[in-house]
Design an enzyme around this catalytic site. Structure first.
Site, short mmCIF file in Angstrom:
data_model
loop_
_atom_site.label_atom_id
_atom_site.label_comp_id
_atom_site.label_asym_id
_atom_site.label_seq_id
_atom_site.Cartn_x
_atom_site.Cartn_y
_atom_site.Cartn_z
N HIS A 198 21.95 8.89 28.45
CA HIS A 198 22.29 7.71 30.06
C HIS A 198 20.95 7.77 30.23
O HIS A 198 20.88 7.24 31.49
CB HIS A 198 23.01 9.41 30.69
CG HIS A 198 22.41 10.18 30.95
ND1 HIS A 198 21.72 11.04 30.13
CD2 HIS A 198 21.18 10.21 31.73
CE1 HIS A 198 21.57 12.07 31.23
NE2 HIS A 198 20.77 11.81 31.98
C1 UD1 Z 1 20.79 10.66 37.58
C2 UD1 Z 1 19.61 10.75 37.58
C3 UD1 Z 1 18.83 11.10 35.60
C4 UD1 Z 1 19.76 12.15 35.16
C5 UD1 Z 1 21.40 12.19 35.86
C6 UD1 Z 1 22.26 13.58 35.44
C7 UD1 Z 1 18.75 9.50 39.02
C8 UD1 Z 1 17.03 8.49 39.30
N1 UD1 Z 1 18.88 9.86 37.52
O1 UD1 Z 1 20.95 9.59 36.86
O2 UD1 Z 1 17.51 12.17 35.93
O3 UD1 Z 1 19.30 13.00 34.42
O4 UD1 Z 1 21.74 11.93 37.13
O5 UD1 Z 1 22.79 13.11 34.91
O6 UD1 Z 1 18.11 10.18 40.15
N2 UD1 Z 1 28.43 7.10 38.21
C9 UD1 Z 1 30.05 7.61 37.94
N3 UD1 Z 1 30.16 9.28 38.53
C10 UD1 Z 1 29.61 9.83 38.79
C11 UD1 Z 1 28.42 9.24 38.65
C12 UD1 Z 1 27.77 8.52 38.57
O7 UD1 Z 1 31.15 6.33 37.73
O8 UD1 Z 1 30.32 11.07 39.16
C13 UD1 Z 1 28.29 6.04 38.07
C14 UD1 Z 1 28.30 4.86 39.27
O9 UD1 Z 1 28.67 3.76 38.21
C15 UD1 Z 1 26.45 5.38 38.93
C16 UD1 Z 1 25.85 5.61 37.73
O10 UD1 Z 1 27.32 5.90 37.39
O11 UD1 Z 1 25.87 3.81 40.01
C17 UD1 Z 1 23.89 5.93 37.68
O12 UD1 Z 1 24.71 7.33 38.46
P1 UD1 Z 1 23.00 7.27 39.01
O13 UD1 Z 1 23.41 8.90 39.64
O14 UD1 Z 1 22.41 6.57 39.85
O15 UD1 Z 1 22.65 7.42 37.99
P2 UD1 Z 1 22.46 8.21 36.47
O16 UD1 Z 1 22.25 7.94 35.33
O17 UD1 Z 1 23.58 9.22 36.54
N1 UDP Z 2 25.60 18.81 30.22
C1 UDP Z 2 27.47 19.15 30.25
N2 UDP Z 2 28.24 18.25 30.01
C2 UDP Z 2 27.95 16.94 29.15
C3 UDP Z 2 26.70 16.67 29.56
C4 UDP Z 2 25.88 17.37 29.73
O1 UDP Z 2 28.28 20.34 30.72
O2 UDP Z 2 28.74 16.13 28.79
C5 UDP Z 2 25.20 19.53 31.05
C6 UDP Z 2 24.20 20.45 29.59
O3 UDP Z 2 25.01 20.95 29.30
C7 UDP Z 2 23.10 20.06 31.10
C8 UDP Z 2 23.35 19.40 31.72
O4 UDP Z 2 24.60 19.08 31.81
O5 UDP Z 2 23.29 22.05 31.37
C9 UDP Z 2 22.17 18.10 32.09
O6 UDP Z 2 22.42 17.17 32.40
P1 UDP Z 2 22.05 15.90 32.18
O7 UDP Z 2 22.25 15.51 30.52
O8 UDP Z 2 23.78 14.84 32.56
O9 UDP Z 2 21.19 15.39 32.93
P2 UDP Z 2 18.99 15.85 32.68
O10 UDP Z 2 18.52 17.27 32.34
O11 UDP Z 2 18.56 14.85 31.53
O12 UDP Z 2 18.60 15.36 33.76
#
Ligand code: UD1
Ligand code: UDP
Length: 354
Positions: A198
């Site tokens: 992601h």
């Molecule tokens: C964010 C964090 C990243 C973390 C990740 C965990 C920042 C800069 N990035 O990235 O460090 O590893 O979360 O998963 O803070 N969206 C949905 N539903 C949701 C959430 C997000 O549809 O419940 C979609 C939306 O279009 C949103 C996009 O995903 O704009 C990105 O979400 P965002 O929280 O901005 O960044 P992540 O890629 O999730």
């Molecule tokens: N995770 C989860 N379901 C998924 C993918 C990840 O529960 O389908 C959990 C995973 O076990 C870990 C956390 O989400 O505890 C990690 O989050 P993510 O990879 O979104 O963020 P990051 O750690 O890279 O910031």
């Protein structure tokens, strides 16, 4: 302050213990909002329900951080806490730290000092800026302590271990018992790879995303990919979703709950990921990890031989998957399941002194 998937996991370790000693008010910024990215973690891991929900998800990093910052200013003015605790390296983390520091409220940063030394990552900016706004720097690793010392961070640094490790160790047996994910997906122990991806650096650029798709198509055998919403949206935009759907070895699912994901990772032959949390968890589960990045903050996993950095290089990924499994048990890293206790001890001592 919490707002996204990895933070719900981290809060699961800390909140329960913190509430035995202090009053905790949970603010959920709404950075992640789908049930499968948010509610499921509260339900499965027993995170207390948020006291405030800000619904501030979506938009660019700058817009999102600014929106959360403005809303948190009001929350902090209303609640007037002794300390604001932030977790990890996301936009919610930085906004929470900055809003508190501006209001002259002490900031505690859980998972302080992690560095990839890659400023192109939004997370790296968030980490560095949060650390330098924090009063208490709660570190998962020795390497993090060293990074903070090298940067002369002004806050008080403590090595506490990793709170995500607490959750991983505590919930593995629960996942084993409760999750039927292997049956649901028709998988057998050790008979598949588990993948997550992601990072903006991997999925936002269509060319890099195409390399990710090609890599997944090329890996031997079944690979299960629970799709993060960012990745799902980018695959659609780049018209690559159909290609992945058609790949005979790729099984796509919605994001999984914590218990299902833990069971999926624990029984995989190897994990492929660009997630920080998943690299650590693979290590703790004793599953070899192939990291789809060219840097990592979790350097111990690489040094211990359980993690290989391949970026999106397909041949390097195939070679890493071909490596013999590391021999012996993984060394005990990340605090052995007691990090949240240490976080609470440090918070007690800090608040008692003030
Ligand atoms: C964010 C964090 C990243 C973390 C990740 C965990 C920042 C800069 N990035 O990235 O460090 O590893 O979360 O998963 O803070 N969206 C949905 N539903 C949701 C959430 C997000 O549809 O419940 C979609 C939306 O279009 C949103 C996009 O995903 O704009 C990105 O979400 P965002 O929280 O901005 O960044 P992540 O890629 O999730
Ligand atoms: N995770 C989860 N379901 C998924 C993918 C990840 O529960 O389908 C959990 C995973 O076990 C870990 C956390 O989400 O505890 C990690 O989050 P993510 O990879 O979104 O963020 P990051 O750690 O890279 O910031």
């Amino acid at each position: 302050m919490i707002g996204n998937r990895p933070q719900f996991v981290k809060a699961a370790a800390v909140s329960r213990l913190l509430r035995e000693r202090h009053d905790e008010l949970i603010v959920h910024t709404g950075q992640h909002y789908d049930d499968e990215m948010s509610r499921v973690f509260f339900d499965e891991l027993g995170v207390p329900a948020p006291d405030r929900e800000l619904h501030a998800g979506g938009g660019s990093n700058t817009e999102q951080t600014a929106r959360i910052l403005g809303l948190l200013e009001r929350e902090i003015a209303d609640a007037r806490p002794d300390m604001v605790l932030v977790y990890g390296d996301t936009n919610t983390t930085l906004a929470g730290a900055l809003a508190a520091a501006q209001a002259r409220v002490a900031v505690g940063h859980v998972e302080a000092g992690m560095r990839s030394f890659d400023r192109a990552m939004p997370e790296e900016l968030n980490r560095v800026l949060t650390d330098h706004a924090s009063d208490l720097l709660l570190c998962s690793t020795e390497a993090a302590m060293e990074n903070l010392a090298a940067e002369r961070a002004a806050g008080e640094a403590h090595l506490v271990g990793d709170v995500m490790a607490d959750v991983s160790l505590a919930f593995r047996p629960v996942a084993e018992q409760r999750s039927d994910v292997l049956d649901r997906l028709g998988l057998s122990d050790g008979g598949y790879l588990a993948a997550t991806a992601h990072r903006a650096g991997n999925v936002d650029d269509p060319e890099r995303l195409e390399r990710l798709v090609a890599l997944l198509e090329a890996v031997p055998g079944t690979v299960v990919l629970p799709l993060h919403p960012r990745t799902a949206a980018r695959l659609e935009q780049a018209r690559l979703r159909e290609r992945l759907d058609a790949a005979p070895n790729v099984v796509l699912t919605a994001p999984l709950g914590y218990l299902d994901f833990t069971k999926l990772a624990a029984h995989a032959r190897a994990v492929l990921t660009d997630s920080g949390g998943v690299q650590k968890e693979a290590f703790l589960l004793g599953v070899p990890c192939v990291t789809l990045r060219d840097s990592t903050e979790w350097v111990e996993t690489v040094e211990a031989g359980w993690n290989v950095l391949v970026d999106l290089d397909r041949d390097a990924a195939l070679a890493a998957l071909d490596r013999p499994r590391p021999s012996g048990e993984p060394p005990e890293l990340y605090g052995g399941g007691h990090a949240a206790e240490r976080v609470c001890d440090v918070l007690d001592a800090y608040t008692a002194r003030r």
